[in-house]
Write an enzyme that holds these catalytic residues in place. Structure first.
Site, PDB file in Angstrom:
ATOM      1  N   CYS A   9      -8.038   5.407 -18.623  1.00 50.18           N
ATOM      2  CA  CYS A   9      -7.557   6.451 -19.536  1.00 50.18           C
ATOM      3  C   CYS A   9      -7.212   5.749 -20.850  1.00 50.18           C
ATOM      4  O   CYS A   9      -7.789   4.711 -21.150  1.00 50.18           O
ATOM      5  CB  CYS A   9      -6.352   7.178 -18.932  1.00 50.18           C
ATOM      6  SG  CYS A   9      -4.937   6.099 -18.604  1.00 50.18           S
ATOM      7  N   LYS A  10      -6.283   6.276 -21.604  1.00 55.36           N
ATOM      8  CA  LYS A  10      -5.929   5.655 -22.886  1.00 55.36           C
ATOM      9  C   LYS A  10      -5.121   4.368 -22.694  1.00 55.36           C
ATOM     10  O   LYS A  10      -5.480   3.326 -23.222  1.00 55.36           O
ATOM     11  CB  LYS A  10      -5.141   6.641 -23.754  1.00 55.36           C
ATOM     12  CG  LYS A  10      -4.761   6.075 -25.115  1.00 55.36           C
ATOM     13  CD  LYS A  10      -4.147   7.142 -25.990  1.00 55.36           C
ATOM     14  CE  LYS A  10      -3.680   6.595 -27.317  1.00 55.36           C
ATOM     15  NZ  LYS A  10      -4.714   6.052 -28.161  1.00 55.36           N
TER      16      LYS A  10
END
Length: 130
Positions: free
Chosen positions: A61-62
């Site tokens: 993810c981020k």
């Protein structure tokens, strides 16, 4: 079964050998920037998705937080699954390239915050000159 975490450099080595990189962020985040060759499988759409049998799959993810928190939901049965520690931010910090897309329009929350700030500024101006 817990999914092991790997560094960006380890993930790149595995990707170069054919590992599949899966970005679990939502489509808008993915469109703004993503790891070259990554596939998008947003958390909101994982449902009953299956990992490709016998493949190496790296989820990210981020920042790694969403991936860690949702590791039990990630398809990992029948494959060798990993989580990219630190997410795409760690990938970029390691000097590895990402693809960037067009800037997406502001989301609802950003629009509301901008409206609230403008309303407060207008109220201050009216108060100051009255």
């Amino acid at each position: 079964m817990a999914i092991a975490s790997i560094t960006a450099k380890e993930a790149k080595k595995l990707r170069d050998k054919g590992a599949l990189i899966v970005d679990i962020r939502e489509a808008g985040e993915f469109a703004r920037e993503h790891i070259d060759g990554a596939q998008n499988l947003p958390l909101s759409k994982i449902g009953k998705a299956r990992a490709p049998a016998g493949e190496i799959v790296i989820y990210h993810c981020k920042s790694g937080m969403r991936t860690d928190m949702n590791s039990a939901r990630l398809p990992s049965e029948g494959c060798e699954a990993y989580i990219l520690k630190g997410g795409i931010e760690a990938w970029k910090s390691a000097g590895l390239a990402v693809e960037t897309g067009e800037v997406q329009p502001l989301g609802f929350v950003q629009k509301v915050l901008i409206g609230a700030v403008l309303f407060m500024l207008a109220s201050l101006v009216v108060w100051f000159f009255s």
